[in-house]
Scaffold this motif. Structure first.
Motif, PDB file in Angstrom:
ATOM      1  N   TYR A  47       0.834  -1.207   0.000  1.00 52.92           N
ATOM      2  CA  TYR A  47       0.000   0.000   0.000  1.00 52.92           C
ATOM      3  C   TYR A  47       0.874   1.264   0.000  1.00 52.92           C
ATOM      4  CZ  TYR A  47      -3.830   3.133   1.377  1.00 52.92           C
ATOM      5  OH  TYR A  47      -4.769   4.131   1.420  1.00 52.92           O
ATOM      6  N   ARG A  48       1.860   1.294   0.855  1.00 48.82           N
ATOM      7  CA  ARG A  48       2.716   2.491   0.988  1.00 48.82           C
ATOM      8  C   ARG A  48       3.675   2.678  -0.175  1.00 48.82           C
ATOM      9  NH1 ARG A  48       3.816   2.083   7.413  1.00 48.82           N
ATOM     10  NH2 ARG A  48       1.789   2.870   8.047  1.00 48.82           N
ATOM     11  N   HIS A  49       4.047   1.599  -0.845  1.00 52.79           N
ATOM     12  CA  HIS A  49       4.994   1.716  -1.947  1.00 52.79           C
ATOM     13  C   HIS A  49       4.314   1.823  -3.308  1.00 52.79           C
ATOM     14  CE1 HIS A  49       7.718   0.400   1.219  1.00 52.79           C
ATOM     15  NE2 HIS A  49       8.634   1.025   0.514  1.00 52.79           N
ATOM     16  N   GLY A  50       2.999   1.781  -3.318  1.00 49.21           N
ATOM     17  CA  GLY A  50       2.301   1.865  -4.597  1.00 49.21           C
ATOM     18  C   GLY A  50       2.637   0.659  -5.441  1.00 49.21           C
ATOM     19  N   ALA A  51       2.586   0.807  -6.727  1.00 46.64           N
ATOM     20  CA  ALA A  51       2.955  -0.300  -7.614  1.00 46.64           C
ATOM     21  C   ALA A  51       4.455  -0.488  -7.525  1.00 46.64           C
ATOM     22  CB  ALA A  51       2.533   0.015  -9.041  1.00 46.64           C
ATOM     23  N   SER A  52       4.867  -1.690  -7.153  1.00 48.27           N
ATOM     24  CA  SER A  52       6.305  -1.929  -7.017  1.00 48.27           C
ATOM     25  C   SER A  52       6.696  -3.224  -7.724  1.00 48.27           C
ATOM     26  CB  SER A  52       6.727  -1.965  -5.548  1.00 48.27           C
ATOM     27  OG  SER A  52       5.947  -2.864  -4.815  1.00 48.27           O
ATOM     28  N   LEU A  53       7.785  -3.153  -8.422  1.00 50.82           N
ATOM     29  CA  LEU A  53       8.329  -4.287  -9.147  1.00 50.82           C
ATOM     30  C   LEU A  53       9.368  -4.936  -8.245  1.00 50.82           C
ATOM     31  CD1 LEU A  53       8.162  -5.663 -11.923  1.00 50.82           C
ATOM     32  CD2 LEU A  53      10.018  -4.179 -12.663  1.00 50.82           C
ATOM     33  N   SER A  54       9.021  -6.080  -7.665  1.00 50.77           N
ATOM     34  CA  SER A  54       9.934  -6.749  -6.740  1.00 50.77           C
ATOM     35  C   SER A  54       9.571  -8.219  -6.623  1.00 50.77           C
ATOM     36  CB  SER A  54       9.900  -6.074  -5.371  1.00 50.77           C
ATOM     37  OG  SER A  54       8.587  -6.097  -4.858  1.00 50.77           O
ATOM     38  N   SER A  55      10.386  -8.941  -5.886  1.00 51.63           N
ATOM     39  CA  SER A  55      10.127 -10.356  -5.632  1.00 51.63           C
ATOM     40  C   SER A  55       9.726 -10.523  -4.170  1.00 51.63           C
ATOM     41  CB  SER A  55      11.379 -11.184  -5.920  1.00 51.63           C
ATOM     42  OG  SER A  55      12.386 -10.902  -4.962  1.00 51.63           O
ATOM     43  N   ALA A  56       9.171 -11.667  -3.851  1.00 51.02           N
ATOM     44  CA  ALA A  56       8.817 -11.960  -2.461  1.00 51.02           C
ATOM     45  C   ALA A  56      10.070 -11.933  -1.587  1.00 51.02           C
ATOM     46  CB  ALA A  56       8.121 -13.316  -2.368  1.00 51.02           C
ATOM     47  N   ASP A  57      11.201 -12.397  -2.130  1.00 52.61           N
ATOM     48  CA  ASP A  57      12.465 -12.372  -1.381  1.00 52.61           C
ATOM     49  C   ASP A  57      12.882 -10.946  -1.034  1.00 52.61           C
ATOM     50  OD1 ASP A  57      12.689 -15.126  -1.501  1.00 52.61           O
ATOM     51  OD2 ASP A  57      14.031 -15.108  -3.242  1.00 52.61           O
ATOM     52  N   GLN A  58      12.752 -10.037  -1.985  1.00 50.36           N
ATOM     53  CA  GLN A  58      13.127  -8.645  -1.734  1.00 50.36           C
ATOM     54  C   GLN A  58      12.218  -8.010  -0.679  1.00 50.36           C
ATOM     55  OE1 GLN A  58      12.764  -7.453  -5.825  1.00 50.36           O
ATOM     56  NE2 GLN A  58      14.984  -7.345  -6.117  1.00 50.36           N
ATOM     57  N   ILE A  59      10.921  -8.253  -0.786  1.00 47.50           N
ATOM     58  CA  ILE A  59       9.978  -7.718   0.199  1.00 47.50           C
ATOM     59  C   ILE A  59      10.293  -8.295   1.576  1.00 47.50           C
ATOM     60  CG2 ILE A  59       7.556  -7.625   0.899  1.00 47.50           C
ATOM     61  CD1 ILE A  59       6.833  -7.598  -2.103  1.00 47.50           C
ATOM     62  N   ALA A  60      10.583  -9.595   1.626  1.00 49.86           N
ATOM     63  CA  ALA A  60      10.904 -10.258   2.896  1.00 49.86           C
ATOM     64  C   ALA A  60      12.110  -9.600   3.556  1.00 49.86           C
ATOM     65  CB  ALA A  60      11.157 -11.741   2.669  1.00 49.86           C
ATOM     66  N   ARG A  61      13.142  -9.332   2.784  1.00 49.70           N
ATOM     67  CA  ARG A  61      14.338  -8.684   3.344  1.00 49.70           C
ATOM     68  C   ARG A  61      14.019  -7.291   3.873  1.00 49.70           C
ATOM     69  NH1 ARG A  61      16.883 -11.292  -0.938  1.00 49.70           N
ATOM     70  NH2 ARG A  61      16.809  -9.457  -2.253  1.00 49.70           N
ATOM     71  N   SER A  86       1.387  -9.289 -11.170  1.00 50.89           N
ATOM     72  CA  SER A  86       1.544  -9.767 -12.544  1.00 50.89           C
ATOM     73  C   SER A  86       2.867 -10.515 -12.618  1.00 50.89           C
ATOM     74  CB  SER A  86       1.550  -8.588 -13.514  1.00 50.89           C
ATOM     75  OG  SER A  86       2.620  -7.728 -13.209  1.00 50.89           O
ATOM     76  N   GLN A  87       2.815 -11.721 -13.090  1.00 52.46           N
ATOM     77  CA  GLN A  87       4.013 -12.569 -13.165  1.00 52.46           C
ATOM     78  C   GLN A  87       4.930 -12.067 -14.268  1.00 52.46           C
ATOM     79  OE1 GLN A  87       4.635 -15.007 -10.920  1.00 52.46           O
ATOM     80  NE2 GLN A  87       6.644 -15.114 -11.800  1.00 52.46           N
ATOM     81  N   ARG A  88       6.170 -11.941 -13.931  1.00 49.28           N
ATOM     82  CA  ARG A  88       7.183 -11.536 -14.904  1.00 49.28           C
ATOM     83  C   ARG A  88       8.095 -12.734 -15.170  1.00 49.28           C
ATOM     84  NH1 ARG A  88       6.811  -6.593 -17.142  1.00 49.28           N
ATOM     85  NH2 ARG A  88       9.055  -6.573 -17.216  1.00 49.28           N
ATOM     86  N   PRO A  89       8.659 -12.834 -16.352  1.00 45.76           N
ATOM     87  CA  PRO A  89       9.496 -13.989 -16.668  1.00 45.76           C
ATOM     88  C   PRO A  89      10.731 -14.128 -15.770  1.00 45.76           C
ATOM     89  CG  PRO A  89       9.281 -12.517 -18.565  1.00 45.76           C
ATOM     90  CD  PRO A  89       8.494 -11.932 -17.454  1.00 45.76           C
ATOM     91  N   GLU A  90      11.280 -13.039 -15.275  1.00 45.50           N
ATOM     92  CA  GLU A  90      12.496 -13.121 -14.475  1.00 45.50           C
ATOM     93  C   GLU A  90      12.226 -13.334 -12.985  1.00 45.50           C
ATOM     94  OE1 GLU A  90      11.277  -9.030 -15.543  1.00 45.50           O
ATOM     95  OE2 GLU A  90      12.066 -10.570 -16.812  1.00 45.50           O
ATOM     96  N   GLY A  91      11.003 -13.711 -12.602  1.00 42.08           N
ATOM     97  CA  GLY A  91      10.690 -14.018 -11.206  1.00 42.08           C
ATOM     98  C   GLY A  91      10.288 -12.815 -10.379  1.00 42.08           C
ATOM     99  N   VAL A  92      10.310 -11.653 -10.976  1.00 38.78           N
ATOM    100  CA  VAL A  92       9.923 -10.437 -10.290  1.00 38.78           C
ATOM    101  C   VAL A  92       8.496 -10.103 -10.712  1.00 38.78           C
ATOM    102  CG1 VAL A  92      10.445  -7.975 -10.030  1.00 38.78           C
ATOM    103  CG2 VAL A  92      12.298  -9.617 -10.233  1.00 38.78           C
ATOM    104  N   CYS A  93       7.688  -9.654  -9.769  1.00 40.59           N
ATOM    105  CA  CYS A  93       6.298  -9.333 -10.070  1.00 40.59           C
ATOM    106  C   CYS A  93       6.016  -7.864  -9.808  1.00 40.59           C
ATOM    107  CB  CYS A  93       5.355 -10.156  -9.186  1.00 40.59           C
ATOM    108  SG  CYS A  93       5.507 -11.917  -9.402  1.00 40.59           S
ATOM    109  N   LEU A  94       5.000  -7.370 -10.447  1.00 37.22           N
ATOM    110  CA  LEU A  94       4.504  -6.034 -10.172  1.00 37.22           C
ATOM    111  C   LEU A  94       3.358  -6.197  -9.181  1.00 37.22           C
ATOM    112  CD1 LEU A  94       4.540  -2.985 -10.874  1.00 37.22           C
ATOM    113  CD2 LEU A  94       2.775  -3.494 -12.548  1.00 37.22           C
ATOM    114  N   TYR A  95       3.539  -5.679  -7.974  1.00 35.02           N
ATOM    115  CA  TYR A  95       2.519  -5.765  -6.940  1.00 35.02           C
ATOM    116  C   TYR A  95       1.841  -4.411  -6.805  1.00 35.02           C
ATOM    117  CZ  TYR A  95       4.911 -10.027  -5.518  1.00 35.02           C
ATOM    118  OH  TYR A  95       5.468 -11.272  -5.505  1.00 35.02           O
ATOM    119  N   ARG A  96       0.514  -4.450  -6.679  1.00 33.27           N
ATOM    120  CA  ARG A  96      -0.214  -3.206  -6.451  1.00 33.27           C
ATOM    121  C   ARG A  96      -1.502  -3.497  -5.699  1.00 33.27           C
ATOM    122  NH1 ARG A  96      -4.419  -1.543  -9.963  1.00 33.27           N
ATOM    123  NH2 ARG A  96      -4.978  -3.198 -11.408  1.00 33.27           N
ATOM    124  N   ILE A  97      -1.993  -2.487  -5.015  1.00 33.13           N
ATOM    125  CA  ILE A  97      -3.250  -2.593  -4.289  1.00 33.13           C
ATOM    126  C   ILE A  97      -4.383  -2.555  -5.303  1.00 33.13           C
ATOM    127  CG2 ILE A  97      -4.791  -1.378  -2.689  1.00 33.13           C
ATOM    128  CD1 ILE A  97      -2.523  -2.640  -1.212  1.00 33.13           C
TER     129      ILE A  97
END
Length: 155
Positions: A47-61, A86-97
């Motif tokens: 919510y606070r980061h808006g649309a963010s392109l990241s992986s679950a690992d990055q968010i976890a860290r 949205s699934q991206r081929p390189e394992g990174v997703c775009l997350y948004r509210i």
């Protein structure tokens, strides 16, 4: 010479503390479908980061949870239609509210996010949310899947 302006302390109390506020928080948590503290933490991050392109690992860290915990939270939030990824081929997703068409649900989401900004609000939310591993079966399954066993013997 003018007096130096001192920074104003951040309010650490809820504006409407009491039973009514607690009932409202409980209703909001149920209304948006959140029962775990990690789910709220991940939701607030997105919510606070808006649309963010990241992986679950990055968010976890960034928020201090294990990757598996964040992956589970992201899945639950997506099933509750709170976030979209949205699934991206390189394992990174775009997350948004996801914008809700339900005005009451949207207000609840905003109230929950604003409560996390102050200590008293965070404590109130923690009162109604389960920490990770609170469920004995969940903890047992996690330990079994990691190959960790605890054996008790009688003396």
């Amino acid at each position: 010479m003018t007096a130096a302006r001192r920074p104003q302390p951040v309010a650490d109390k809820l504006p409407a503390e009491g039973e009514e506020m607690e009932l409202s928080v409980q209703n909001c948590l149920e209304g948006v479908g959140i029962s775990l503290l990690c789910d709220l933490d991940v939701l607030v991050f997105v919510y606070r980061h808006g649309a963010s392109l990241s992986s679950a690992d990055q968010i976890a860290r960034l928020i201090g949870y294990e990757s598996t915990v964040v992956s589970g939270a992201l899945g639950r939030l997506e099933r509750e239609r709170l976030i979209e990824r949205s699934q991206r081929p390189e394992g990174v997703c775009l997350y948004r509210i996801l914008a809700s068409t339900d005005a009451a649900r949207q207000r609840c989401l905003q109230q929950l996010v604003s409560l996390t900004k102050i200590r008293a609000g965070r404590l109130l939310l923690a009162k109604y949310l389960q920490p990770v591993g609170q469920n004995r079966d969940e903890k047992k399954l996690r330990l079994e899947s990691e190959g960790k066993w605890l054996c008790l013997t009688s003396m």
